[in-house]
Motif scaffolding. Structure first.
Motif: not given
Length: 519
Positions: A268-273
């Motif tokens: 819900s917050t992560l943008e780049k993994f």
């Protein structure tokens, strides 16, 4: 006009000068006089590195190694030279930490702190026993005791790296209290089994809302603590970039624990993994994680994902992952495939589930071929025909090996013209308009540029560190021309589309999120 000396400049200008210098130059300038020392002190102590070392270049670890020889005042008459070196570096570590604790004004200037235990890797392979553990605990006790105090005192630290540190409850709680910390790297660190569970027992865990970037390198020789490391994520609810990696020659990243996945809050917050050397189970765990987050009504923010595996992703795992990514506003996709995943249907699946991506990198791994440039299942132009499905694609990179199935356009023109330069006795038999760099391979970009009108950069990953490619230039009349990359000059063009891998950063990651960018 009188000469202007450095020490006559306002402190505000001197601070700008100090901020632009490298660390060793900062120290040199601050050593010139008392005034420059006072102004430059905050920059001199901006980056601090605390290291306990074993000296492997001069002395090998004793065959019958025992941590008893590393304990001060040891009665062992045959103290190994490297043991003395390790003791000396540990004492310097403690003295340096004690100095900063005694000078809080200096400690408050620290913005980047690194805590490194370089003894640990050289003691692997020595069979642990109760006696070893007792002496090991005695050797490290003062270090583990002073680290939480050091972290608590460094109130304005923004970035921190831990290398081979055992994360006690006190150390971890110190990090969670740092309100300005936005980047944390845990390289081969570990919790003892059950530590995280005990921290959450009885009351909700204290959260750290400031941390935006988290890099975790799984400790290969402590597989039993992989699940504990995954649980770290629940204490940092606002993570924007996450990197999980492991040694490609040893143990793959394992699947996250089910209880953590079911909560479904990370994405819900992560943008780049980034997930390097992932097992198939770990990829499926991430796929479940994304799906559950979406089903619980959270707004998904994931835009960049890079997943590498030792032998490439299997077709059914790839298909399942792409379906979950269809819920996300994907912009950049970087995936490892196996040979059987290089069918034309794969490109179609990617385009159907992620039609709005702007960057795409596909690397095929072959169990019998360790080189980065490999054969794909079809000729390049057959893949190009599917690029009409992409709406915004600007960058494409793959490790396609040009073979007989991809006839060289320059060679064909050379043949059709009857080899005129050879007949004239020219010394150089290459076609005159053929570029020196990237040779003829860049011509395979033409079908891709024709089918994808938004494509700006086409490249081939030749090796881990070498990319050859070209810019796609479109004239006003619609004519497409290809401009090959110059050596290293155009390297920055592809940085935004790829994870950063360099020795200083320790672990691969996407460009960092910064608090200022979220304001």
């Amino acid at each position: 006009m009188p000469a202007v000396h450095l020490i006559n400049l306002p402190a505000e200008l001197l601070e700008i000068i100090f901020s632009l210098l490298k660390l060793h130059d900062t120290r040199s300038l601050a050593s010139c006089c008392r005034y420059l020392h006072e102004v430059g002190q905050r920059y001199t102590f901006k980056h601090r590195r605390f290291v306990i070392k074993w000296n492997p270049w001069r002395h090998h670890v004793p065959k019958e190694f025992h941590f008893r020889i590393l304990v001060p005042n040891s009665t062992d008459p045959g103290l190994h030279p490297s043991a003395k070196y390790a003791l000396d570096t540990r004492n310097v570590f403690l003295e340096y930490a004690a100095f900063l604790l005694a000078h809080p004004d200096i400690l408050n200037c620290v913005e980047n702190i690194c805590l490194s235990n370089e003894i640990a890797p050289f003691t692997w392979g020595h069979k642990p026993d109760a006696s070893q553990e007792r002496w090991k605990k005695k050797f490290y006790a003062p270090v583990w005791d002073i680290i939480p105090k050091l972290l608590t005192g460094a109130r304005f630290v923004k970035e921190s790296t831990l290398y081979h540190i055992e994360l006690s409850k006190d150390i971890f709680n110190s990090f969670r209290r740092l309100r300005h910390l936005y980047t944390l790297r845990l390289d081969s660190c570990f919790f003892r089994k059950g530590t995280i569970s005990s921290m959450c027992k009885g009351r909700p865990p204290t959260m750290s809302s400031s941390l935006l970037n988290l890099d975790i390198y799984m400790p290969n020789r402590r597989v039993d603590c992989h699940e504990e490391i995954w649980k770290v994520l629940q204490f940092f609810p606002n993570i924007r970039t996450l990197s999980i990696s492991s040694n490609t020659d040893d143990i793959a990243v394992e699947m996250p624990p089910e209880k953590l996945v079911v909560k479904g809050t990370l994405f819900s917050t992560l943008e780049k993994f980034v997930m390097m050397n992932a097992s198939m189970e770990a990829i499926l765990g991430v796929e479940d994680w994304i799906r559950i987050t979406s089903e619980r009504g959270f707004h998904l923010r994931l835009t960049h994902i890079s997943i590498s595996t030792m032998y490439g992703m299997q077709e059914w795992v790839l298909e399942s992952l792409l379906v979950s990514l269809s819920y996300c506003p994907m912009e950049v996709l970087d995936l490892d495939l196996n040979f059987h995943s290089t069918d034309l249907a794969t490109i179609q699946e990617i385009a159907n589930n992620c039609p709005n991506i702007r960057g795409l990198t596909l690397i095929t791994r072959n169990e019998s071929d360790e080189t980065r440039v490999v054969d794909w299942m079809h000729p390049s132009w057959e893949y190009a025909s599917y690029f009409t499905l992409f709406r915004r694609l600007e960058y494409f990179c793959w490790n396609f090996r040009t073979s007989s199935s991809d006839f060289s356009p320059a060679s064909m023109v050379f043949f059709e013209e009857g080899f005129p330069h050879d007949s004239e006795g020219a010394a150089d038999s290459t076609y005159p308009d053929e570029p020196d760099l990237f040779n003829d391979q860049h011509y395979i970009a033409y079908p891709f540029a024709a089918n994808c009108p938004t494509l700006r950069i086409f490249s081939i990953l030749v090796s881990d560190k070498e990319v050859e490619g070209c810019d796609v230039h479109r004239a006003e009349n619609g004519v497409v021309s290809l401009i090959p990359f110059k050596e290293r000059a155009d390297a920055k063009k592809i940085e935004q589309w790829n994870v950063i891998e360099d020795e200083e950063e320790l672990m691969p990651h996407w460009p960092r999120a910064h608090p200022a960018s979220l304001a």
